[in-house]
Design a protein around this motif. Structure first.
Motif, PDB file in Angstrom:
ATOM      1  N   SER A  90       0.823  -1.215   0.000  1.00 31.71           N
ATOM      2  CA  SER A  90       0.000   0.000   0.000  1.00 31.71           C
ATOM      3  C   SER A  90       0.852   1.258   0.000  1.00 31.71           C
ATOM      4  O   SER A  90       0.575   2.217   0.727  1.00 31.71           O
ATOM      5  N   VAL A  91       1.926   1.246  -0.788  1.00 28.08           N
ATOM      6  CA  VAL A  91       2.840   2.389  -0.840  1.00 28.08           C
ATOM      7  C   VAL A  91       2.240   3.466  -1.737  1.00 28.08           C
ATOM      8  O   VAL A  91       1.929   3.223  -2.894  1.00 28.08           O
ATOM      9  N   THR A  92       2.062   4.658  -1.168  1.00 27.29           N
ATOM     10  CA  THR A  92       1.599   5.816  -1.939  1.00 27.29           C
ATOM     11  C   THR A  92       2.689   6.876  -1.886  1.00 27.29           C
ATOM     12  O   THR A  92       3.807   6.595  -1.447  1.00 27.29           O
ATOM     13  N   ASP A  93       2.362   8.097  -2.250  1.00 26.43           N
ATOM     14  CA  ASP A  93       3.359   9.163  -2.188  1.00 26.43           C
ATOM     15  C   ASP A  93       3.658   9.615  -0.760  1.00 26.43           C
ATOM     16  O   ASP A  93       4.723  10.167  -0.488  1.00 26.43           O
ATOM     17  N   THR A  94       2.741   9.345   0.192  1.00 26.78           N
ATOM     18  CA  THR A  94       2.953   9.807   1.568  1.00 26.78           C
ATOM     19  C   THR A  94       2.723   8.749   2.638  1.00 26.78           C
ATOM     20  O   THR A  94       2.920   9.025   3.818  1.00 26.78           O
ATOM     21  N   THR A  95       2.291   7.541   2.260  1.00 25.37           N
ATOM     22  CA  THR A  95       2.001   6.506   3.248  1.00 25.37           C
ATOM     23  C   THR A  95       2.532   5.148   2.804  1.00 25.37           C
ATOM     24  O   THR A  95       2.790   4.927   1.621  1.00 25.37           O
ATOM     25  N   LEU A  96       2.653   4.238   3.772  1.00 24.75           N
ATOM     26  CA  LEU A  96       2.981   2.846   3.466  1.00 24.75           C
ATOM     27  C   LEU A  96       2.618   1.975   4.649  1.00 24.75           C
ATOM     28  O   LEU A  96       2.422   2.454   5.766  1.00 24.75           O
TER      29      LEU A  96
ATOM     30  N   SER B 247       2.554   7.402   7.909  1.00 24.68           N
ATOM     31  CA  SER B 247       2.059   8.470   7.033  1.00 24.68           C
ATOM     32  C   SER B 247       2.946   9.699   7.196  1.00 24.68           C
ATOM     33  O   SER B 247       3.846   9.722   8.029  1.00 24.68           O
TER      34      SER B 247
ATOM     35  N   ALA C 248       7.030  12.317  -1.042  1.00 25.31           N
ATOM     36  CA  ALA C 248       6.904  11.616  -2.321  1.00 25.31           C
ATOM     37  C   ALA C 248       8.264  11.368  -2.957  1.00 25.31           C
ATOM     38  O   ALA C 248       9.204  12.157  -2.783  1.00 25.31           O
TER      39      ALA C 248
ATOM     40  N   THR D  11       8.778   5.766  -1.876  1.00 29.07           N
ATOM     41  CA  THR D  11       7.401   6.223  -2.026  1.00 29.07           C
ATOM     42  C   THR D  11       7.112   6.594  -3.474  1.00 29.07           C
ATOM     43  O   THR D  11       8.033   6.884  -4.250  1.00 29.07           O
ATOM     44  N   ALA D  12       5.855   6.575  -3.814  1.00 34.27           N
ATOM     45  CA  ALA D  12       5.436   6.890  -5.175  1.00 34.27           C
ATOM     46  C   ALA D  12       5.642   8.385  -5.470  1.00 34.27           C
ATOM     47  O   ALA D  12       5.730   9.212  -4.555  1.00 34.27           O
TER      48      ALA D  12
ATOM     49  N   VAL E 182       1.190  12.955  -7.527  1.00 37.23           N
ATOM     50  CA  VAL E 182       0.359  13.064  -8.735  1.00 37.23           C
ATOM     51  C   VAL E 182      -0.024  14.488  -9.013  1.00 37.23           C
ATOM     52  O   VAL E 182       0.003  15.333  -8.201  1.00 37.23           O
TER      53      VAL E 182
END
Length: 82
Positions: free
Chosen positions: A4-10, A46, A50, A78-79, A82
């Motif tokens: 569940s890696v996003t630009d600000t969380t994992l 969190s 990014a 992190t991603a 967007v």
């Protein structure tokens, strides 16, 4: 393992440790600095930046206060925003 890696969380998960005295919690380190504890073998973070690489390690803390060595390093990037 990171998921569940996003630009600000994992989310992190790892193999649970078996210890005769029982495990009180796990301490999670990011880039060598403690960022929290977890009573289970998972941890959500969190507020990350990014497109940034972070290095995580975990250690188990027994109910008797004894600590394991740090786990192997896990690098997570992190991603991009967007």
């Amino acid at each position: 393992m990171a998921s569940s890696v996003t630009d600000t969380t994992l989310s992190l998960t790892w193999d649970a440790v078996t210890y005769e005295a029982g495990i009180a919690n796990y301490e999670v380190f990011r880039d060598g600095v403690s960022v929290g504890t977890s009573a289970t073998n998972s941890f959500d973070e969190s507020g990350l930046t990014a497109d940034t690489e972070y290095v995580y390690q975990v250690k188990a803390i027994g109910s008797d206060g004894k600590e394991s060595t740090l786990s192997a390093e896990l690098s997570v990037t992190t991603a991009s925003a967007v």
